[in-house]
Design a protein around this motif. Structure first.
Motif, PDB file in Angstrom:
ATOM      1  N   LEU A  67       0.857  -1.176   0.000  1.00  0.00           N
ATOM      2  CA  LEU A  67       0.000   0.000   0.000  1.00  0.00           C
ATOM      3  C   LEU A  67       0.901   1.236   0.000  1.00  0.00           C
ATOM      4  O   LEU A  67       1.723   1.402   0.898  1.00  0.00           O
ATOM      5  N   ARG A  68       0.748   2.073  -1.031  1.00  0.00           N
ATOM      6  CA  ARG A  68       1.619   3.255  -1.117  1.00  0.00           C
ATOM      7  C   ARG A  68       0.784   4.530  -1.022  1.00  0.00           C
ATOM      8  O   ARG A  68       0.468   5.176  -2.017  1.00  0.00           O
ATOM      9  N   VAL A  69       0.407   4.856   0.182  1.00  0.00           N
ATOM     10  CA  VAL A  69      -0.485   6.008   0.382  1.00  0.00           C
ATOM     11  C   VAL A  69      -0.011   6.920   1.492  1.00  0.00           C
ATOM     12  O   VAL A  69      -0.723   7.823   1.898  1.00  0.00           O
ATOM     13  N   LYS A  72       7.139   7.840   2.661  1.00  0.00           N
ATOM     14  CA  LYS A  72       8.093   7.927   1.565  1.00  0.00           C
ATOM     15  C   LYS A  72       7.466   7.576   0.211  1.00  0.00           C
ATOM     16  O   LYS A  72       7.756   8.188  -0.809  1.00  0.00           O
ATOM     17  N   HIS A  73       6.630   6.567   0.205  1.00  0.00           N
ATOM     18  CA  HIS A  73       5.954   6.179  -1.043  1.00  0.00           C
ATOM     19  C   HIS A  73       4.490   6.557  -0.958  1.00  0.00           C
ATOM     20  O   HIS A  73       3.734   5.932  -0.233  1.00  0.00           O
ATOM     21  N   ASN A  74       4.103   7.596  -1.680  1.00  0.00           N
ATOM     22  CA  ASN A  74       2.700   7.966  -1.670  1.00  0.00           C
ATOM     23  C   ASN A  74       2.251   8.231  -3.102  1.00  0.00           C
ATOM     24  O   ASN A  74       2.558   9.259  -3.684  1.00  0.00           O
ATOM     25  N   ASP A  75       1.515   7.291  -3.685  1.00  0.00           N
ATOM     26  CA  ASP A  75       1.087   7.404  -5.074  1.00  0.00           C
ATOM     27  C   ASP A  75      -0.386   7.785  -5.195  1.00  0.00           C
ATOM     28  O   ASP A  75      -0.928   7.828  -6.301  1.00  0.00           O
ATOM     29  N   LEU A  76      -1.033   8.053  -4.057  1.00  0.00           N
ATOM     30  CA  LEU A  76      -2.482   8.279  -4.040  1.00  0.00           C
ATOM     31  C   LEU A  76      -2.958   9.294  -5.077  1.00  0.00           C
ATOM     32  O   LEU A  76      -3.928   9.054  -5.785  1.00  0.00           O
ATOM     33  N   TYR A  84      -1.068   3.168 -14.289  1.00  0.00           N
ATOM     34  CA  TYR A  84      -0.136   2.147 -13.780  1.00  0.00           C
ATOM     35  C   TYR A  84       0.359   2.355 -12.353  1.00  0.00           C
ATOM     36  O   TYR A  84       1.250   1.650 -11.897  1.00  0.00           O
ATOM     37  N   HIS A  85      -0.203   3.342 -11.632  1.00  0.00           N
ATOM     38  CA  HIS A  85       0.098   3.459 -10.207  1.00  0.00           C
ATOM     39  C   HIS A  85      -1.171   3.141  -9.416  1.00  0.00           C
ATOM     40  O   HIS A  85      -2.219   3.700  -9.694  1.00  0.00           O
ATOM     41  N   HIS A  86      -1.019   2.283  -8.433  1.00  0.00           N
ATOM     42  CA  HIS A  86      -2.148   1.924  -7.585  1.00  0.00           C
ATOM     43  C   HIS A  86      -1.856   2.309  -6.148  1.00  0.00           C
ATOM     44  O   HIS A  86      -0.716   2.552  -5.782  1.00  0.00           O
TER      45      HIS A  86
HETATM   46 MG    MG Z   1       7.056   5.198  -7.064  1.00  0.00          MG
END
Ligand code: MG
Ligand code: ATP
Length: 892
Positions: A67-69, A72-76, A84-86
């Protein structure tokens, strides 16, 4: 190839290369202060890279829910807009823990992609770290040479910088170069026009990174310097949904069978078609298809939408999806909940936890939707109004305070407000919003850890004992390492011991406290207080306060005597065992749908959260409490089994909690095999009789579908009972020892209300008398032969402001054209009432509200009302006479 086959082939491939296939860790990260959600495949193996634990095998592979929300990783923000980003995605990964390195990893990745999955070789590009002089890390020549040998074509290799090709776990810790694999999925025409190589890492939706191979070979220290790691590791991560897009020949992850089922249901629910484009409705469908996965799996892993921490992140994701459905697909009734069954079916044999809790997850989502849809209507209206106003004023930015208000009152996350604003050509004052948010946060909670120094290794130990606290409360051992941390509490030290009797907070049970006596060559050096013990990944970390010269003491000591506070521990154990008895009783009385959703076990009390949709009523609580106490009196012996294979434990009747990560071997705590069998790492009483007594202290709702009960045991329960009994005896004494206290209090209350009625009647009578007296004091004021009016200005004695008002109205009804000012001192508080006849209001343009305000200045007060009647209160009763005199003059 279906997505199921693609996943299976990945795992089969690495199994054939001697990898152990392990399950995904839950989405929610546990025991890791730096991480809220698992955001990569390696997160669950962090300890092995840090050297704190032993991996289950030197080679491992899996598919990990990520889960990238946040953090450091926040693709929301990208989700829905790109293809292609979830938020939640699966990361396929293979790992080597000090086993193979670059050669095998790169060779196998090429073999899998081109020979098993048969992806076209001429569409694949790879990247290699070009080195960074300032950082002192060299060009990754080894990977370059390897790729050249594997692909046989230098032109497909790209040199990458630190941002893309150097991986670090955090500010400190393991790091190393990485090599990415990108694929060009454009049409032949497009490829002919522009070579794919130019589009790598350029945010092109059809030239995407699918796999990253990280080679951990350095450790970064707190001062920024790097040292070579003794054992080198491989950590790889491949985006499953992107891989499916490539293999299935699609242009978007959403066109693969991973998402098509859900999108189909959304089409049916909304009556709109998904056209794969950039229309609002298309974006909305992608957002919804993505977010339902994140939300469903997070809830299945034990989270619930809430107002804090991880629960809040989930709430925000869910609300973002609801907002899109509401605004762009006309979905104004709960719809997310209807997507759960399809998803649960789809993943039934991959991540079965969702299917197992399908109804619970759907209900939690539905309730959350109902409540958010309600506020959404109001909030959108309010935002429209704000935007309209700002636009007419020529403003282009929504102030931070407004964004915050929308967030606070209507549950509009700032990103949502920003999005709606953007559509209307406005922006938001992000900085101002964050400031308001930070201020609120600062008000409501204290911040935890901020900075940590490097671990200082002081002793090597071959003891693998670790936690010995199930059997011992004290132990002579050694300090392995320590570090200094800086946080709100000031400076503290964290210590790791070779062996420890201290239980580190986990599974709801709080950490032990106690003392560490440091000594050197048999002579004691000092005693350090352990104020808490916490788990950091698999390490037990003892937290001690700073004392002068502590660094020297810690390095000098050759032995340490660790002793826990046993009284505190015993009380905690008592509450923990009682929690097990309670859990079983809850299931017996309420039903087997009851599943643990959280708990707190401390020396003072216990708290247990569980899935259940109604209030637990008093009769049920009484029955549950009765069962628990019966089990206590049965004095059931603790049956503790360690290292039980997980399957065997399940056969014994123990249920694994969703969202909890279990090893292959578990500890099983049984109090009567037919009553309570649980997987548990906590500490317990030797037999239930030690608990003494259990009493509930509360029952309530935590959030949708989750109830909380609280209780006390042992000394705590005894104290509670004593306190309650003391209250009763005091009452008895006050009531002159009646036979039945409750009845006595009832009688008292009845008498009181009868008396109150009498008092009111008397007061009323008095006011009537007063009215008679006042009527005689009415004067007639004639103005130069014109139509006169009646005037009454008096100080009266009334019991309350209502009586004053009543009196004024009664007088008005009796006297035509009455102008009146009444003043009263009601228990030291001056009150004024002004009544004006229409004639005065019109002929002299008077207003009772203004008059009363003017008069109230005399009594240091204010008030208001209607033109014909107004009242005021003040703080200075000595000014009443002056107010009345002024009134008399005004109405003359
Ligand atoms: Mg990324
Ligand atoms: P990107 O630059 O595309 O965001 P990344 O550099 O963040 O990718 P890594 O952290 O290296 O990606 O993760 C490994 C793999 O996981 C990537 O190669 C990609 O295939 C996949 N991945 C990363 N982020 C996402 C996401 N938000 N949704 C789906 N897949 C992702």
């Amino acid at each position: 190839m279906t997505s199921h086959e693609i996943r299976r082939q990945f795992l089969d491939f690495f199994r054939s290369k001697q990898h152990l296939i392990v399950p995904s860790a839950p989405l929610v990260a546990k025991n890791d202060p730096t991480l809220m959600f698992n955001n990569s495949g390696m997160a669950q193996f962090k300890d092995f890279f840090l050297g704190n634990g032993t991996p289950p095998a030197p080679r491992v592979a899996d598919t990990q829910k990520c889960l990238r929300v946040s953090g450091k990783h926040n693709d929301l923000e990208d989700v829905g807009f790109d293809t292609y980003h979830h938020t939640m995605f699966e990361m396929l990964g293979n790992w080597s823990f000090g086993d193979y390195f670059k050669k095998e990893a790169l060779t196998w990745s090429w073999e899998l992609l081109t020979e098993v999955y048969k992806l076209p070789k001429d569409r694949i590009y790879v990247s290699v770290f070009k080195g960074d002089e300032r950082d002192g890390v060299p060009f990754d020549q080894e990977s370059w040479d390897l790729w050249k040998g594997i692909i046989g074509d230098e032109s497909r290799i790209i040199l990458g910088n630190k941002k893309d090709n150097f991986w670090e776990m955090g500010d400190t810790g393991p790091c190393g170069p990485c090599s990415e694999i990108h694929i060009d999925l454009r049409s032949a025409d497009e490829v002919a026009q522009k070579p794919g190589k130019e589009l790598v890492n350029a945010d092109h939706p059809q030239v995407v990174e699918i796999w990253n191979n990280v080679f951990m070979q350095f450790n970064r220290k707190a001062d920024g310097s790097l040292e070579e790691l003794p054992a080198r590791h491989v950590d790889t991560g491949m985006g499953f949904e992107r891989l499916c897009m490539a293999i299935q020949g699609k242009q978007s992850n959403y066109d693969t069978d991973v998402f098509s089922g859900t999108i189909h249901v959304i089409e049916e629910l909304s009556g709109q078609k998904y056209t794969r484009g950039t229309d609002k409705s298309d974006v909305a469908m992608r957002v919804i298809a993505d977010h339902i996965r994140a939300v469903s799996f997070a809830i299945a892993d034990g989270l619930v939408p809430s107002n804090a921490k991880a629960g809040y992140v989930i709430r925000r994701i869910l609300r973002r999806a609801i907002r899109y459905g509401y605004s762009y697909l006309g979905l104004t009734e709960p719809f997310m909940t209807k997507l759960v069954p399809t998803l649960a079916m789809q993943f039934a044999d991959v991540f079965s936890e969702l299917n197992a809790q399908r109804d619970f997850v759907a209900t939690v989502i539905r309730e959350e939707e109902i409540s958010f849809l309600r506020t959404l209507g109001t909030g959108l209206g309010r935002l429209d109004q704000i935007i309209g106003q700002l636009t007419t004023e020529g403003e282009s930015e929504i102030p931070g305070a407004t964004v915050f208000e929308l967030n606070d009152t209507f549950g509009f996350p700032a990103d949502l407000t920003a999005l709606i604003a953007r559509e209307k050509g406005l922006s938001i004052d992000q900085a101002g919003f964050e400031k308001a948010l930070a201020e609120q946060k600062a008000r409501s909670r204290k911040d935890a850890t901020s900075s940590a120094g490097d671990w200082v290794e002081v002793n090597e130990s071959d003891s693998q004992a670790g936690f010995v606290g199930y059997d011992q409360t004290e132990v002579e051992t050694q300090i392995l390492k320590y570090r200094k941390i800086q946080n709100k509490q000031g400076t503290q030290y964290q210590l790791v011991l070779a062996e420890t009797p201290f239980y580190a907070e986990s599974g709801g049970q709080i950490g032990d406290t106690g003392t560490l006596t440091l000594s050197k060559a048999g002579t004691p050096l000092c005693v350090l207080e352990v104020i808490d013990t916490r788990k950091e990944n698999d390490l037990s970390v003892h937290i001690v306060e700073n004392v002068s010269g502590i660094d020297d003491l810690l390095t000098d000591a050759d032995s340490v005597y660790a002793t826990i506070d046993t009284t505190r521990r015993n009380l905690t154990s008592s509450n923990h065992s009682a929690t097990h008895l309670l859990h079983a009783a809850l299931r017996e009385v309420l039903g087997t749908h009851v599943a643990q959703k959280g708990s707190y076990v401390g020396p003072d009390a216990l708290r247990f959260d569980f899935s259940h949709f109604q209030k637990v009523d008093d009769a049920q609580l009484a029955e549950i409490e009765r069962i628990v106490n019966e089990k206590i009196r049965e004095d059931i012996k603790l049956d503790e089994k360690r290292n039980v294979p997980i399957e065997q434990a399940k056969n014994m009747g123990a249920t694994a909690l969703f969202g909890e990560k279990y090893g292959d071997f578990v500890r099983v705590i049984t109090f009567d095999p037919t009553y309570s069998v649980e997987l548990c790492g906590g500490t317990h009483v030797p037999a239930t009789g030690h608990i003494g007594l259990f009493k509930f202290t509360g029952e309530g709702s935590v959030s949708t579908g989750i109830r909380r009960v609280e209780g006390k045991t042992s000394v705590g329960a005894e104290q509670l009972v004593n306190e309650q009994m003391a209250v009763v005896s005091e009452l008895k004494e006050l009531l002159k020892a009646p036979k039945d206290v409750v009845k006595a209090v009832q009688t008292l209350l009845e008498e009181r209300s009868a008396l109150q009625k009498q008092v009111e009647a008397l007061q009323n009578e008095k006011v009537q008398q007063l009215k008679g007296q006042l009527l005689e004091k009415v004067e007639v004021v004639n103005r130069n032969g014109g139509p006169g009016h009646a005037r009454l200005v008096e100080r009266v004695d009334v019991p309350n402001a209502d009586a004053l008002k009543q009196l004024a109205y009664d007088l008005k009804a009796k006297v035509d054209n009455l102008a009146l000012v009444l003043g009263a001192d009601i228990n030291g508080k001056p009150q004024l009432a002004v009544m004006l006849p229409d004639s005065l209001i019109q002929s002299r343009n008077l207003n009772a509200g203004q008059v009363v305000k003017e008069l109230a200045k005399n009594i240091k007060g204010g008030g208001g009302g209607q033109p014909f009647f107004a009242t005021a209160g003040g703080s200075d009763a000595s000014g009443l006479d002056a107010a009345l005199a002024q009134g008399k003059e005004l109405l003359g």
